[in-house]
Design a protein around this motif. Structure first.
Motif, PDB file in Angstrom:
ATOM      1  N   ASN A 151      39.226  47.690  38.871  1.00  0.00           N
ATOM      2  CA  ASN A 151      39.405  46.860  40.065  1.00  0.00           C
ATOM      3  C   ASN A 151      40.800  47.019  40.663  1.00  0.00           C
ATOM      4  N   SER A 169      40.498  36.504  39.308  1.00  0.00           N
ATOM      5  CA  SER A 169      39.503  35.525  38.851  1.00  0.00           C
ATOM      6  C   SER A 169      39.345  35.588  37.342  1.00  0.00           C
ATOM      7  N   TYR A 197      49.059  42.684  45.413  1.00  0.00           N
ATOM      8  CA  TYR A 197      48.294  41.937  46.410  1.00  0.00           C
ATOM      9  C   TYR A 197      49.267  41.348  47.444  1.00  0.00           C
ATOM     10  N   LEU A 215      39.605  44.474  53.601  1.00  0.00           N
ATOM     11  CA  LEU A 215      38.725  43.435  53.084  1.00  0.00           C
ATOM     12  C   LEU A 215      38.313  43.773  51.648  1.00  0.00           C
ATOM     13  N   GLU A 216      37.900  45.047  51.434  1.00  0.00           N
ATOM     14  CA  GLU A 216      37.499  45.483  50.089  1.00  0.00           C
ATOM     15  C   GLU A 216      38.680  45.407  49.123  1.00  0.00           C
ATOM     16  N   ASP A 259      41.036  39.938  44.182  1.00  0.00           N
ATOM     17  CA  ASP A 259      40.492  38.620  43.841  1.00  0.00           C
ATOM     18  C   ASP A 259      39.683  38.695  42.550  1.00  0.00           C
ATOM     19  N   ALA A 260      38.953  39.812  42.360  1.00  0.00           N
ATOM     20  CA  ALA A 260      38.154  39.977  41.142  1.00  0.00           C
ATOM     21  C   ALA A 260      39.053  40.025  39.908  1.00  0.00           C
ATOM     22  N   ASP A 297      41.237  43.373  49.197  1.00  0.00           N
ATOM     23  CA  ASP A 297      41.459  41.971  48.830  1.00  0.00           C
ATOM     24  C   ASP A 297      40.407  41.495  47.832  1.00  0.00           C
ATOM     25  N   GLN A 298      39.174  41.926  48.020  1.00  0.00           N
ATOM     26  CA  GLN A 298      38.098  41.501  47.123  1.00  0.00           C
ATOM     27  C   GLN A 298      38.329  42.012  45.698  1.00  0.00           C
ATOM     28  N   TYR A 299      38.807  43.255  45.593  1.00  0.00           N
ATOM     29  CA  TYR A 299      39.074  43.803  44.254  1.00  0.00           C
ATOM     30  C   TYR A 299      40.233  43.047  43.596  1.00  0.00           C
TER      31      TYR A 299
END
Length: 565
Positions: free
Chosen positions: A421, A446, A458, A435-436, A442-443, A438-440
């Motif tokens: 990730n 988390s 980030y 967008l992708e 966030d993963a 940021d999602q990685y």
């Protein structure tokens, strides 16, 4: 199917169980007996199909019809023992023996049930009664010894084995059992006597002599041990076993010259299989870690074995391990790749790829990681390392493809998934897929909200895009709390503050980052210049731009310098 066929089938089962007879032990007869036999066969058939619950129901019904059937009790005892149902298994096993006390199959099952459920007193009592009736039965005596031993009655176990030995004569298995029991009892003399007995029976067997020598040595009877090893050499000086024993003997004495001499003799013997040679080299691997002389001798042994076994992948892999441990990674790669010629294993590829990533050999990694995947397409590590290699080469689309393909092979490994990730977040950023990206990130967070690297990167990427700057500052501050005095993380925090227009704070942070560097870094110098310019200190900003441009020239820096008055 005729009745005759059924009865014939049942009879064959009974013969297998020791000439058991349903009709002989049963009070039922005629049509009832025929039906009984059919149901018995149905239960046996269910057992064969592993339908044990069904078999149990049928046998229970048969028991209700004829509780005097020893064979039905026998079957029920087996089924209940299989289900770990102690009381039922014990009841039926004992009843089968009561109904037919002379049947050896029923007796053996009762013993097995007693053993399974830890009924040592009942087991020993049954065996004692049986050995009184059959004092020459070797199998019973051996079981008797085992039962005493398991019950902690070592001396009685020895006595049972002695009785067995008077019947069967000296035997390897009996003496080995007695030796082990004597050692557990702390009876060194007894154990030695058993080994000497075996040596007398098998005078050419070096294993027994070796065991005796090792036993002497373990109990500080070094002179006796040495004499045994010399006897072994006199029997066969080419056999590797006495040389291995002498190598250990001299090593404990501190005579490394003699120890290595015998070790080399053993390792050069073609009688010593490769598994043993590898085992010796593994033991030397740790022993030689801080011993330069032993390390040098280990390489001599490796060379010797390579000359003997030039097509064995294991020795090349072991050679590679030794070289890698010594920091000779380039040579190690040569040997690991040689190992692949004779036996392709993922562990060897793993060593190659890890050495390449640790030494930043990204060009080699770009070639080798995809090669590893040709043979091991379900292993996630080569995908990850291929993705990193192509990312470093700025081939971001290829990097993304490898990273995305490799993710699906990660199972129950949060740390490895985090690595995928993280690199996908960076690659997505470089491809403009924010967008992708940021999602990685966030993963990652988390799973591990304290991952300093993810928090820092980030934050930095958000600051470059001038987006969510308050979130970026929070994450950057957290990264510096987790990993203080990190100039890279401090630089990110300074840059986020600059983007927020808080240049006075940014200046303090960037100057702290610069003070921690061993040598100037172009990116930090450029950021310092931007912050100084934001504070109106144009001449100081010019100096930082010129410093950065001297370290790593770029059109953007030249444009900044030119734009200054």
């Amino acid at each position: 199917m005729t009745i005759a066929y059924w009865n014939k089938y049942i009879a064959s089962i009974c013969i297998l169980l020791g000439s058991l007879s349903l009709s002989a032990q049963s009070k039922i007869e005629g049509e009832r007996l025929r039906l009984f036999n059919e149901q018995f066969f149905a239960a046996e058939n269910a057992k064969l199909r592993e339908e044990y619950d069904k078999a149990l129901v049928i046998f229970e019904a048969l028991y209700q019809k004829d509780p005097e059937s020893a064979l039905v009790c026998y079957e029920l005892a087996q089924l209940y023992a299989r289900e770990e149902e102690e009381q039922e298994a014990l009841f039926y096993a004992e009843k089968a023996c009561e109904l037919e006390p002379e049947n050896p199959w029923y007796f053996r099952l009762k013993l097995a049930v007693y053993g399974q459920f830890g009924k040592s007193d009942l087991l020993i009592k049954s065996l004692e009664e049986a050995t009184e009736k059959h004092p020459q039965d070797e199998d019973l005596l051996f079981q008797m010894a085992e039962a005493y031993y398991r019950n902690g009655e070592a001396q009685k176990a020895i006595e049972s084995l002695d009785k067995l030995e008077t019947i069967s004569g000296p035997h390897e298995e009996i003496s080995n059992q007695k030796k082990s029991i004597y050692l557990e009892m702390g009876n060194l003399e007894g154990a030695i006597a058993e080994l000497q007995k075996l040596i007398k029976i098998y005078p050419k067997n070096l294993d027994y002599r070796g065991s005796l020598g090792q036993l002497y040595q373990a109990n500080n009877l070094d002179d006796k041990a040495f004499n045994v090893y010399q006897d072994m050499l006199a029997i066969d000086s080419l056999d590797p076993r006495p040389h291995l024993d002498l190598a250990n003997y001299y090593q404990q004495k501190g005579d490394f010259h003699q120890s290595l001499y015998h070790l080399k003799k053993a390792m050069s013997s073609k009688q010593l299989d490769m598994e043993r040679k590898i085992a010796v080299l593994l033991s030397l691997f740790d022993a030689s870690r801080s011993d330069s002389l032993l390390t040098a001798k280990s390489f001599e042994l490796l060379d010797e074995i390579v000359s003997q076994e030039p097509a064995d992948a294991r020795i090349y892999a072991m050679y590679g391990d030794y070289l890698s441990r010594e920091g000779r990674d380039d040579e190690a790669l040569t040997y690991y790749k040689k190992a692949l010629e004779y036996g392709e294993k993922f562990q060897i590829w793993e060593q190659i790829l890890l050495i390449e990533i640790q030494n930043r050999k990204f060009d080699a990694l770009k070639e080798d990681a995809p090669l590893a995947l040709e043979s091991f397409p379900n292993q996630p590590l080569p995908y990850l390392l291929a993705g990193i290699a192509f990312k470093e080469a700025k081939e971001y689309s290829k990097a993304r493809d490898y990273l995305e393909d490799g993710q699906i092979y990660v199972f129950n490994n949060a740390r490895l998934q985090t690595e995928f990730n993280l690199h996908l977040a960076e690659v997505s950023h470089e491809l403009g897929q924010h967008l992708e990206s940021d999602q990685y990130f966030d993963a990652v967070l988390s799973v591990n909200p304290k991952h300093a690297g993810a928090l820092n990167n980030y934050a930095y990427y958000l600051s470059l895009r001038n987006e969510r700057l308050e979130d970026a500052l929070r994450m950057s501050t957290e990264a510096n709390t987790i990993s203080p005095s990190n100039p890279v993380y401090l630089d990110t925090q300074a840059w986020v503050l600059h983007q927020l227009g808080r240049d006075e704070e940014a200046r303090k942070v960037i100057e702290k980052a610069l003070s921690l560097l061993a040598k100037p870094e172009p990116e930090l110098a450029e950021h310092y210049g931007d912050i100084l310019l934001g504070l109106g200190e144009k001449e100081l900003a010019r100096k930082q731009y010129e410093l950065a441009n001297g370290l790593q020239s770029s059109p953007a820096l030249k444009a900044k310098i030119k734009a200054l008055p």
